[in-house]
Every structure is written in C-alpha cells, then in structure tokens.
Design an enzyme around this catalytic site. Sequence first.
Site, mmCIF file in Angstrom:
data_model
loop_
_atom_site.group_PDB
_atom_site.id
_atom_site.type_symbol
_atom_site.label_atom_id
_atom_site.label_comp_id
_atom_site.label_asym_id
_atom_site.label_seq_id
_atom_site.Cartn_x
_atom_site.Cartn_y
_atom_site.Cartn_z
ATOM 1 N N ASN A 13 0.867 -1.181 0.000
ATOM 2 C CA ASN A 13 0.000 0.000 0.000
ATOM 3 C C ASN A 13 0.905 1.232 0.000
ATOM 4 O O ASN A 13 1.520 1.556 1.012
ATOM 5 C CB ASN A 13 -0.892 -0.045 1.255
ATOM 6 C CG ASN A 13 -1.746 1.201 1.391
ATOM 7 O OD1 ASN A 13 -1.825 2.021 0.474
ATOM 8 N ND2 ASN A 13 -2.393 1.348 2.537
ATOM 9 N N LYS A 15 0.082 4.266 -0.262
ATOM 10 C CA LYS A 15 -0.582 5.433 0.367
ATOM 11 C C LYS A 15 -0.396 6.666 -0.516
ATOM 12 O O LYS A 15 -0.286 6.531 -1.731
ATOM 13 C CB LYS A 15 -0.066 5.637 1.797
ATOM 14 C CG LYS A 15 -0.158 4.340 2.614
ATOM 15 C CD LYS A 15 0.049 4.514 4.091
ATOM 16 C CE LYS A 15 -0.098 3.160 4.787
ATOM 17 N NZ LYS A 15 0.016 3.240 6.231
ATOM 18 N N HIS A 99 -9.461 1.290 5.353
ATOM 19 C CA HIS A 99 -8.140 1.448 5.981
ATOM 20 C C HIS A 99 -8.273 2.384 7.187
ATOM 21 O O HIS A 99 -9.061 3.334 7.159
ATOM 22 C CB HIS A 99 -7.139 2.008 4.968
ATOM 23 C CG HIS A 99 -5.734 1.924 5.456
ATOM 24 N ND1 HIS A 99 -5.211 2.833 6.342
ATOM 25 C CD2 HIS A 99 -4.756 1.013 5.226
ATOM 26 C CE1 HIS A 99 -3.959 2.489 6.622
ATOM 27 N NE2 HIS A 99 -3.660 1.390 5.960
ATOM 28 N N GLU A 101 -6.573 4.753 8.134
ATOM 29 C CA GLU A 101 -6.364 6.178 7.818
ATOM 30 C C GLU A 101 -7.628 6.794 7.214
ATOM 31 O O GLU A 101 -7.906 7.979 7.401
ATOM 32 C CB GLU A 101 -5.147 6.328 6.889
ATOM 33 C CG GLU A 101 -3.852 6.085 7.674
ATOM 34 C CD GLU A 101 -2.734 5.423 6.889
ATOM 35 O OE1 GLU A 101 -2.783 5.438 5.636
ATOM 36 O OE2 GLU A 101 -1.814 4.872 7.521
ATOM 37 N N GLU A 171 -5.218 -4.942 10.811
ATOM 38 C CA GLU A 171 -4.155 -3.954 11.018
ATOM 39 C C GLU A 171 -4.422 -3.218 12.331
ATOM 40 O O GLU A 171 -5.230 -2.273 12.357
ATOM 41 C CB GLU A 171 -4.143 -2.927 9.878
ATOM 42 C CG GLU A 171 -3.808 -3.492 8.523
ATOM 43 C CD GLU A 171 -3.231 -2.415 7.591
ATOM 44 O OE1 GLU A 171 -2.095 -2.597 7.128
ATOM 45 O OE2 GLU A 171 -3.903 -1.391 7.350
ATOM 46 N N GLY A 177 2.866 2.079 10.998
ATOM 47 C CA GLY A 177 3.880 3.139 10.872
ATOM 48 C C GLY A 177 4.610 3.454 12.160
ATOM 49 O O GLY A 177 5.274 4.486 12.264
ATOM 50 N N SER A 217 3.678 -2.242 10.417
ATOM 51 C CA SER A 217 5.133 -2.328 10.632
ATOM 52 C C SER A 217 5.747 -3.648 10.152
ATOM 53 O O SER A 217 6.626 -4.203 10.814
ATOM 54 C CB SER A 217 5.481 -2.068 12.101
ATOM 55 O OG SER A 217 5.099 -0.753 12.443
HETATM 56 P P1 13P Z 1 3.247 0.342 7.747
HETATM 57 O O1 13P Z 1 3.690 -0.974 7.104
HETATM 58 O O2 13P Z 1 3.999 1.506 7.257
HETATM 59 O O3 13P Z 1 3.155 0.202 9.225
HETATM 60 O O4 13P Z 1 1.724 0.556 7.222
HETATM 61 C C1 13P Z 1 0.815 -0.460 7.326
HETATM 62 C C2 13P Z 1 -0.384 -0.103 6.538
HETATM 63 O O5 13P Z 1 -1.110 0.813 6.899
HETATM 64 C C3 13P Z 1 -0.655 -0.860 5.312
HETATM 65 O O6 13P Z 1 -1.928 -0.589 4.830
#
Ligand code: 13P
Length: 257
Positions: A13, A15, A99, A101, A171, A177, A217
């Site tokens: 992803n 983003k 997601h 976010e 997740e 992150g 992560s």
């Molecule tokens: P990270 O791998 O940067 O922690 O992000 C995970 C994520 O949100 C994948 O959709």
Amino acid sequence: MDKEMRQPLIVGNWKMNGGLSDSIRLVTNLKNQLNEKNQVEVVVAPPFTSLHSVSIAISETKIRLAGQNMFWEESGAYTGEISGLFLKESGCDFVILGHSERRQFFKESDEQINLKVQAACKSELIPILCIGEKLKERQAKETLNVVEKQLKIGLKDLAIHDFETIVIAYEPVWAIGTGETPQTEQIEEVHHFIRGWLKRYFDAPTANMTRLLYGGSVQPENAASLMQIDEVDGLLVGGASLHTEDFIKIIHFEENR
Ligand code: 13P
C-alpha cells in the site's frame, strides 16, 4: 481448506506517496527484481493518478493492481470521488477498503465501508477489508469486540459467492507506521477470532477460503515469522513497500527464513 491451500498474498500500500514518475520507478524495480517462480500473489496499490500507467507497466507480469479506496456509487455528481468501475477500467483487480487512515482522517463509518464493500463486489473488484483496534481499545480489552463490530457491519448483506475472493486485513492501528508489532499470540488470537466468526456467520468452506492478512510495521526482518503465524495468509505492507529491496525481501520471505 487450510493455510497451505490458500495462496499467500502480499500487498504493497503506497498510500499518498510519490507521483507518476515515482510509481513507474517503483514498479519497474519491482518487476525487474521479482522472482516470477515465486508462489506469492503480489499486489501493489499506487495512488489513483498512477493506476493506469502502472497497469500498463505490469501487463506482462503476475503483479496485480489495487485501488486504495473507492466510492459506492457507480457515477454521478460526487465531485472528487472514484467509482469501482473506474478502478476496474484502470486495471485494478483489488481495492483496499476501510483502511484505518480512511476511518481516522475521513471519518469513514462501518456502514459507509459496507456500502463500498458491496459496490466493489458488484464491480468485480476484490475488496481488502481493513479492520483493527486502536491502542486505547486494546488497553481496555475491547479488541475482539471492535473487530467483531467492524466485521459484522462491514460485511453486511454480502452474497456468499462474494466471499470466494474477499480478503480481510487485520491492522492494529497502533502498529501502523510505528515500528511496533504485536506479539505472535496477539495476532494469532485475532486471526483465529476472525476465522471463527466467518465460520459462524457464513459457513466453514467459505470461511476457509478467505485470506486473512496482517498489516502494521511489516519489515524484511519480521515477514517470515509473521507469515508462520497460524491463520496469517499474507501481509499488507505500508512503508516498506516504498523501498523495492525491502518489499522484495518481504515477498521472498521463504528464502529469508
Ligand atoms: P506500515 O507498514 O507503514 O506500518 O503501514 C501499514 C499499513 O497501513 C498498510 O496498509
């Protein structure tokens, strides 16, 4: 069907990172370094504006494409939105929905996410439904209740055949992150719960077909051990998918055990 029967799935992803030229650079590097004999299904989710170009770049490969979001209507006066049909036309087979976010910054509710999941299935896109608890919810021992609510509403009114392909990504919000990953037992508990819930809500054969991803992560160093966890069928990778060498090591996790 058990874990061995479900094809491992690793999704990058990207983003809101990089524009068109970065996307082409990333996907070209990926294409060149990927061992095509690899049994893992690889999906990348670039920003909307890169989708079409990336789909051309991967046309001769096994890499598949995902949108990072979509709207539930097919077309109309919805300024700024993208429909499932547009994603399909741009070469997508998958779409990431719900997601954390999107939930956090755009206030998407489980009900809205459910409309998107339904619309994705109608457009013949495979939804990757993201669920997961916040740190406060984990500390309050609410994890399984949160996950159950997200599943119950997010998957409402779906036809059983939609489940032949749907993907669910666990997740934990606090692991995204942050460099922090849950303990093996914590991931195992939630993944077992999701599989069990699917069995109760639908039926065992359907539940056994559903691929369950872990995200948060993921790094080259932890990919192999995460993939060994019972009921983890794949990984949803954020930051590390923006570094081809790292993403490749994650995809080739079996070689790095
Ligand atoms: P990270 O791998 O940067 O922690 O992000 C995970 C994520 O949100 C994948 O959709």
